[in-house]
Design a protein around this motif. Structure first.
Motif, mmCIF file in Angstrom:
data_model
loop_
_atom_site.group_PDB
_atom_site.id
_atom_site.type_symbol
_atom_site.label_atom_id
_atom_site.label_comp_id
_atom_site.label_asym_id
_atom_site.label_seq_id
_atom_site.Cartn_x
_atom_site.Cartn_y
_atom_site.Cartn_z
ATOM 1 N N TYR A 11 0.852 -1.191 0.000
ATOM 2 C CA TYR A 11 0.000 0.000 0.000
ATOM 3 C C TYR A 11 0.881 1.232 0.000
ATOM 4 O O TYR A 11 0.575 2.224 -0.629
ATOM 5 C CB TYR A 11 -0.919 0.017 1.235
ATOM 6 N N ASN A 37 -7.297 -8.856 13.027
ATOM 7 C CA ASN A 37 -7.483 -7.587 12.316
ATOM 8 C C ASN A 37 -6.144 -7.130 11.766
ATOM 9 O O ASN A 37 -5.122 -7.189 12.458
ATOM 10 C CB ASN A 37 -8.019 -6.501 13.269
ATOM 11 N N GLY A 38 -6.152 -6.705 10.511
ATOM 12 C CA GLY A 38 -4.940 -6.155 9.910
ATOM 13 C C GLY A 38 -3.963 -7.207 9.403
ATOM 14 O O GLY A 38 -2.856 -6.871 8.972
ATOM 15 N N SER A 39 -4.341 -8.491 9.452
ATOM 16 C CA SER A 39 -3.388 -9.537 9.034
ATOM 17 C C SER A 39 -3.288 -9.676 7.517
ATOM 18 O O SER A 39 -2.393 -10.346 7.018
ATOM 19 C CB SER A 39 -3.756 -10.884 9.668
ATOM 20 N N GLY A 40 -4.244 -9.086 6.773
ATOM 21 C CA GLY A 40 -4.129 -9.093 5.315
ATOM 22 C C GLY A 40 -5.195 -9.918 4.601
ATOM 23 O O GLY A 40 -5.080 -10.170 3.400
ATOM 24 N N LYS A 41 -6.233 -10.308 5.325
ATOM 25 C CA LYS A 41 -7.287 -11.156 4.731
ATOM 26 C C LYS A 41 -7.982 -10.434 3.575
ATOM 27 O O LYS A 41 -8.110 -10.968 2.476
ATOM 28 C CB LYS A 41 -8.313 -11.561 5.808
ATOM 29 N N SER A 42 -8.448 -9.204 3.842
ATOM 30 C CA SER A 42 -9.149 -8.450 2.788
ATOM 31 C C SER A 42 -8.208 -8.114 1.645
ATOM 32 O O SER A 42 -8.600 -8.123 0.474
ATOM 33 C CB SER A 42 -9.740 -7.147 3.351
ATOM 34 N N THR A 43 -6.954 -7.820 1.988
ATOM 35 C CA THR A 43 -5.969 -7.495 0.945
ATOM 36 C C THR A 43 -5.782 -8.696 0.020
ATOM 37 O O THR A 43 -5.815 -8.556 -1.207
ATOM 38 C CB THR A 43 -4.621 -7.099 1.590
ATOM 39 N N GLN A 83 -15.792 -6.156 2.074
ATOM 40 C CA GLN A 83 -16.114 -5.955 3.486
ATOM 41 C C GLN A 83 -17.007 -4.714 3.670
ATOM 42 O O GLN A 83 -17.905 -4.706 4.491
ATOM 43 C CB GLN A 83 -14.803 -5.807 4.274
ATOM 44 N N HIS A 196 -14.535 -14.278 11.072
ATOM 45 C CA HIS A 196 -13.831 -14.090 12.345
ATOM 46 C C HIS A 196 -14.179 -15.179 13.350
ATOM 47 O O HIS A 196 -13.440 -15.392 14.311
ATOM 48 C CB HIS A 196 -14.159 -12.719 12.938
HETATM 49 N N1 LIG Z 1 -6.372 1.184 1.302
HETATM 50 C C1 LIG Z 1 -5.369 1.021 2.159
HETATM 51 N N2 LIG Z 1 -4.350 1.912 2.210
HETATM 52 C C2 LIG Z 1 -3.311 1.727 3.060
HETATM 53 N N3 LIG Z 1 -3.206 0.678 3.902
HETATM 54 C C3 LIG Z 1 -4.189 -0.233 3.896
HETATM 55 C C4 LIG Z 1 -5.325 -0.111 3.027
HETATM 56 N N4 LIG Z 1 -6.132 -1.169 3.231
HETATM 57 C C5 LIG Z 1 -5.531 -1.904 4.194
HETATM 58 N N5 LIG Z 1 -4.372 -1.348 4.583
HETATM 59 C C6 LIG Z 1 -3.449 -1.880 5.594
HETATM 60 O O1 LIG Z 1 -3.063 -3.205 5.223
HETATM 61 C C7 LIG Z 1 -3.049 -4.074 6.355
HETATM 62 C C8 LIG Z 1 -3.967 -5.262 6.096
HETATM 63 O O2 LIG Z 1 -5.300 -4.782 6.008
HETATM 64 P P1 LIG Z 1 -6.505 -5.740 5.637
HETATM 65 O O3 LIG Z 1 -7.696 -4.861 5.439
HETATM 66 O O4 LIG Z 1 -6.107 -6.627 4.527
HETATM 67 O O5 LIG Z 1 -6.625 -6.611 6.974
HETATM 68 P P2 LIG Z 1 -7.740 -7.656 7.414
HETATM 69 O O6 LIG Z 1 -7.012 -8.908 7.808
HETATM 70 O O7 LIG Z 1 -8.791 -7.764 6.385
HETATM 71 O O8 LIG Z 1 -8.316 -6.989 8.741
HETATM 72 P P3 LIG Z 1 -9.826 -6.913 9.342
HETATM 73 O O9 LIG Z 1 -10.029 -8.212 10.111
HETATM 74 O O10 LIG Z 1 -9.761 -5.756 10.285
HETATM 75 O O11 LIG Z 1 -10.790 -6.724 8.241
HETATM 76 C C9 LIG Z 1 -3.449 -3.221 7.550
HETATM 77 O O12 LIG Z 1 -2.285 -2.827 8.213
HETATM 78 C C10 LIG Z 1 -4.159 -2.040 6.942
HETATM 79 O O13 LIG Z 1 -3.985 -0.879 7.718
#
Ligand SMILES: Nc1ncnc2c1ncn2[C@@H]1O[C@H](COP(=O)(O)OP(=O)(O)OP(=O)(O)O)[C@@H](O)[C@H]1O
Ligand SMILES: [Mg+2]
Length: 257
Positions: A11, A37-43, A83, A196
């Motif tokens: 990012y 949270n923040g582990s990268g699942k949505s990414t 999400q 979750h």
């Molecule tokens: N659009 C963005 N711009 C910058 N950083 C981002 C963006 N989206 C996510 N991140 C960062 O990337 C990392 C992974 O985020 P992600 O949304 O993939 O986590 P997640 O596992 O889906 O968390 P959650 O359970 O909270 O949904 C986090 O540190 C987040 O802050």
């Protein structure tokens, strides 16, 4: 079937969040991604759906490199519910769901096939009574189900669902998970979802992928990878696994460390 090969993604420029990640989603199975949270699942889901493009690596479905396909072609192969979802203020549920037909060429025609797919998507997600309501006037859970219905109307072989149950009451959580199971069993749809709830993941998944800090740290069948040690390592939570029988088990948390 859906494969990510040597995926690297950031990012913030020059600060890789995901590096050289490989993932191979089994065809015709339900795969759940777990992790804090923040582990990268949505990414990861957004990369597999091609919503986000990695700076290195490729995503394939069977032998097709998604990089070489047009977005409409991809939308006939993969449907995604993100999400967080927004819709224009004046859009009603039925129209939103009908947008799921856009990748299919005759979407504008009110033909019988389109109508019956839209009706099926609406009734499968329990939206019959509110199909004429504006999407943005719905509660969080109703809205979530409307976006799931739109994805169903795309009629793809692969469905990606990012936290499909998060806003839902327990009745609708089970409703969506049973629908996911039915879509998989009866239509052979490959499902990749983020949850979750560890116990729902154990119950409804053939395959679990555990993420932490942008990496996949465990992958396999629920019974093989979900144990007290993994949960402690990933979530910093202590607890016990209870085995109901050889196939069924559940996790009871006892302490957040
Ligand atoms: N659009 C963005 N711009 C910058 N950083 C981002 C963006 N989206 C996510 N991140 C960062 O990337 C990392 C992974 O985020 P992600 O949304 O993939 O986590 P997640 O596992 O889906 O968390 P959650 O359970 O909270 O949904 C986090 O540190 C987040 O802050
Ligand atoms: Mg997320």
């Amino acid at each position: 079937m859906l494969r990510g090969e040597n995926i690297s993604f950031y990012y913030v420029k020059d600060k890789a969040f995901i590096e050289n990640l490989n993932i191979n989603i089994p065809k015709g199975k339900i795969t759940t991604i777990l992790g804090p949270n923040g582990s990268g699942k949505s990414t990861l889901l957004s990369i597999l759906s091609t919503y986000n493009k990695p700076y290195k690596g490729e995503v394939y479905i069977e032998d097709k490199n998604l990089n070489n396909l047009k977005s409409k072609e991809i939308a006939r192969l993969i449907a995604t519910v993100h999400q967080h979802n927004e819709s224009p203020a004046d859009l009603d549920v039925e129209t939103l769901v009908s947008y799921g037909r856009v990748p299919h060429k005759k979407h504008c025609e009110k033909d019988d096939e389109n109508e019956s797919i839209i009706n099926w998507a609406i009734s499968s997600t329990n939206l019959d009574d509110i199909r004429e309501k504006k999407v943005m006037s719905l509660s969080g859970g109703q809205r979530q189900r409307a976006f799931i219905a739109m994805a169903l109307a795309q009629k793809t072989d692969v469905l990606l669902l990012d936290e499909p149950t998060t806003y839902l009451d327990i009745y609708h959580q089970i409703g969506i998970l049973e629908l996911v199971k039915k879509l998989n069993e009866e239509h052979g749809i490959t499902i990749i979802m983020v949850l979750h709830d560890i116990n729902q993941a154990i119950k409804y998944s053939h395959n679990i992928v555990v993420m932490k800090d942008g990496k996949i740290i465990q992958e396999g069948q629920p019974g093989d990878i979900i144990n007290e040690k993994t949960i402690k390592t990933v979530y910093n939570v202590e607890g016990v696994i209870c085995n109901i029988n050889e196939e069924e088990m559940y996790f009871v948390p006892t302490k957040a460390c």
